[in-house]
Design an enzyme around this catalytic site. Sequence first.
Site, PDB file in Angstrom:
ATOM      1  CG  ASP A  34      -4.695   1.919  -5.281  1.00 16.84           C
ATOM      2  OD1 ASP A  34      -4.034   2.531  -4.425  1.00 16.84           O
ATOM      3  OD2 ASP A  34      -5.551   2.472  -5.980  1.00 16.84           O
ATOM      4  CB  CYS A  72      -0.827   7.148  -2.439  1.00 18.04           C
ATOM      5  SG  CYS A  72      -1.634   6.016  -3.580  1.00 18.04           S
ATOM      6  CG  HIS A 126       1.825  10.579  -3.663  1.00 16.16           C
ATOM      7  ND1 HIS A 126       0.913   9.645  -4.077  1.00 16.16           N
ATOM      8  CD2 HIS A 126       1.429  11.754  -4.211  1.00 16.16           C
ATOM      9  CE1 HIS A 126       0.002  10.231  -4.836  1.00 16.16           C
ATOM     10  NE2 HIS A 126       0.296  11.500  -4.927  1.00 16.16           N
ATOM     11  CG  HIS A 323      -3.987   2.348   0.213  1.00 19.44           C
ATOM     12  ND1 HIS A 323      -4.688   2.009  -0.907  1.00 19.44           N
ATOM     13  CD2 HIS A 323      -3.223   3.420  -0.117  1.00 19.44           C
ATOM     14  CE1 HIS A 323      -4.383   2.852  -1.868  1.00 19.44           C
ATOM     15  NE2 HIS A 323      -3.483   3.716  -1.440  1.00 19.44           N
TER      16      HIS A 323
END
Length: 562
Positions: A34, A72, A126, A323
């Site tokens: 993030d 994610c 993830h 991202h």
Amino acid sequence: MAVLLFLLSAILAVKAGVGDTATRRNVLFLVVDDLRPKLGCYGETNMVTPNIDQFASKSVMFERAYVQQAVCSPSRTSFLTGRRPDTTRIFDLVHYFRHLAGNYTTLPEHFKNNGYITQSVGKIFHPGAASGFTDDYPYSWSNQAYHAPTKKYTSKKICPGPDGTLTHSAVCPVDLKTVMGGSLPDIQNTDYTIEFLKNRSMDHKPFFVGMGYHRPHLPFAYPKEYLDLYPMSKIKLAPNPYYPAWLPEVAWTPWDELRSYDDVGAMNLSYPFGSVPIDYQYKLRQSYSAAASYTDAQVGRVLQALDQYGLADNTVITFHGDHGWQLGEHGEWCKHTNFDIATRIPMFVHVPGVTAKKTPPGRMFPFIDALDKSLKFQPEKSSLGEGYSSDAFVEAVDLYATISELAGVDVPPTCPENPFKIPFCTEGASFVPVIKNLTMTSRSNDVTSAGNSFAWKQAIFSQYPRPGVHPGHTSVNPVLDDINIMGYTMRTVDHRYTEWIGYNHTTFTADWSKVYARELYIYSSDPDEDVNVAEVPAFKDLTVYLTEQLRAGWRSALPAQK
Ligand SMILES: *[C@@H]1O[C@H](CO)[C@@H](O)[C@H](O)[C@H]1NC(C)=O
Ligand SMILES: *[C@@H]1O[C@H](CO)[C@@H](O)[C@H](O)[C@H]1NC(C)=O
Ligand SMILES: *[C@@H]1O[C@H](CO)[C@@H](O)[C@H](O)[C@H]1NC(C)=O
Ligand SMILES: *[C@@H]1O[C@H](CO)[C@@H](O)[C@H](O)[C@H]1NC(C)=O
Ligand SMILES: *[C@@H]1O[C@H](CO)[C@@H](O)[C@H](O)[C@H]1NC(C)=O
């Protein structure tokens, strides 16, 4: 004679083998959850990120780096397999590419197949169902993935609320002396990576270590000292905290992720378009920054260890976010959209001797402690040394081929259409030519096409799925069975163009004849994507042109093959 020849070739073979490993570089693969390019080195002068800034000054910094889907697991699965979401078929957080799409050779698996020790620390894949409940071990990793013991408190009430009771809040500065577990996951993961590097400095085995930081992902749990770096008087709000003009609702995320925390949840904000109260926007932006500075310190600790153990002169280091993140821009929070602010990431590549001169151990990445008041840290002076920056388009999906080439293992070929049965190929492109173009222009003959004639990608591509045209709880991050619409987006130098079209989640097919909505942003007049002009008649010819380019897709945007 035959025996002699045999012996000779045996010796040569061994020598070649040793030679190979010697020219092969280790890989330190740093991924931050993030993190958008809200860093000192990207020109955010209020940010205190001295270790990343120092790293940037010895690397190539990419100004236009983008992920393939702004959430994610789809993003990570894409860059770890070197394939785009339509080929991984991973658009949600619960499916696993090996079950749904194909038995692809991942980036770490490729290195493992080439004799490297591969280790995952923290969040690389993830975790959970999205990576087969094993972080893709044993395919990708030599040993099981390491997860910090304190990771289990992430969803627990660890944040002291206003009255001292513990809550599970978005804004969560903690006291390390009293916090549950006595530490935080990124600190413990960093400790583990440092020990891993120490071991490699003793056994000299080639390694690929993936170090995945959790912050600044929500909850913003970080040691409270980092708040001191961001006095409230220095915090600014998003310049464009409103719903973009003519934005189709399908493009909107109602940011359920942020609402799920005790502090924001208690505000009972109207759904799906309500805004966060101004005072809390300040707090969220302040804590995002503090969490980023805390992460910067952990990055600095790992880089310093790599350097002090004498490994930095033979290790390729990449750093990127999975991202971007919306901090009130467009009235949005979290990721889950196709906007630039959600798809654009920080990205750096460090190649010893190429992006910076080699130095004796201990000189390349000395740790900079932003909390040390005697340093009188000045963010605006933090970019030490020269460093390179590139505005060439790069995509996270390109990292697989790029890292392979830089480290000296086979570069995967470009995938043909429908590469579901092909284990080793990529839908990205090595951007080593971009790095060489920047770093070697003075050494003329090394670069075949330096200077203005150098041809590179014309556009980058991302996508985001939705269940329907109106925002609701399942539109933030829909699971596969809910997906009926896919938003395909393309960013060129001058424009972003997006089409939200029909998508069949059973057959995994997009229906370009069923267009629900379109978006067009023109950067010369609208750099923050605040006004969607896709339906403005004056831009009809432009949309026709961009539609063709979007539908032709990433293959058509690649540099022409020589
Ligand atoms: C997937 O590929 C690996 C090699 O990378 C192989 O060992 C394994 O058997 C394959 N699994 C399936 C289900 O095909
Ligand atoms: C480092 O090596 C020691 C000794 O072999 C071992 O006990 C430890 O688990 C290793 N640590 C890591 C992170 O690999
Ligand atoms: C939350 O807000 C809605 C209106 O947006 C209102 O109807 C409801 O009663 C509120 N609930 C609480 C617990 O305040
Ligand atoms: C190649 O290098 C030249 C000179 O530094 C620069 O102007 C150009 O933008 C670079 N091209 C790419 C695609 O990075
Ligand atoms: C998706 O494709 C399946 C299989 O062809 C078909 O049965 C289904 O009706 C399609 N769904 C939609 C919404 O068109």
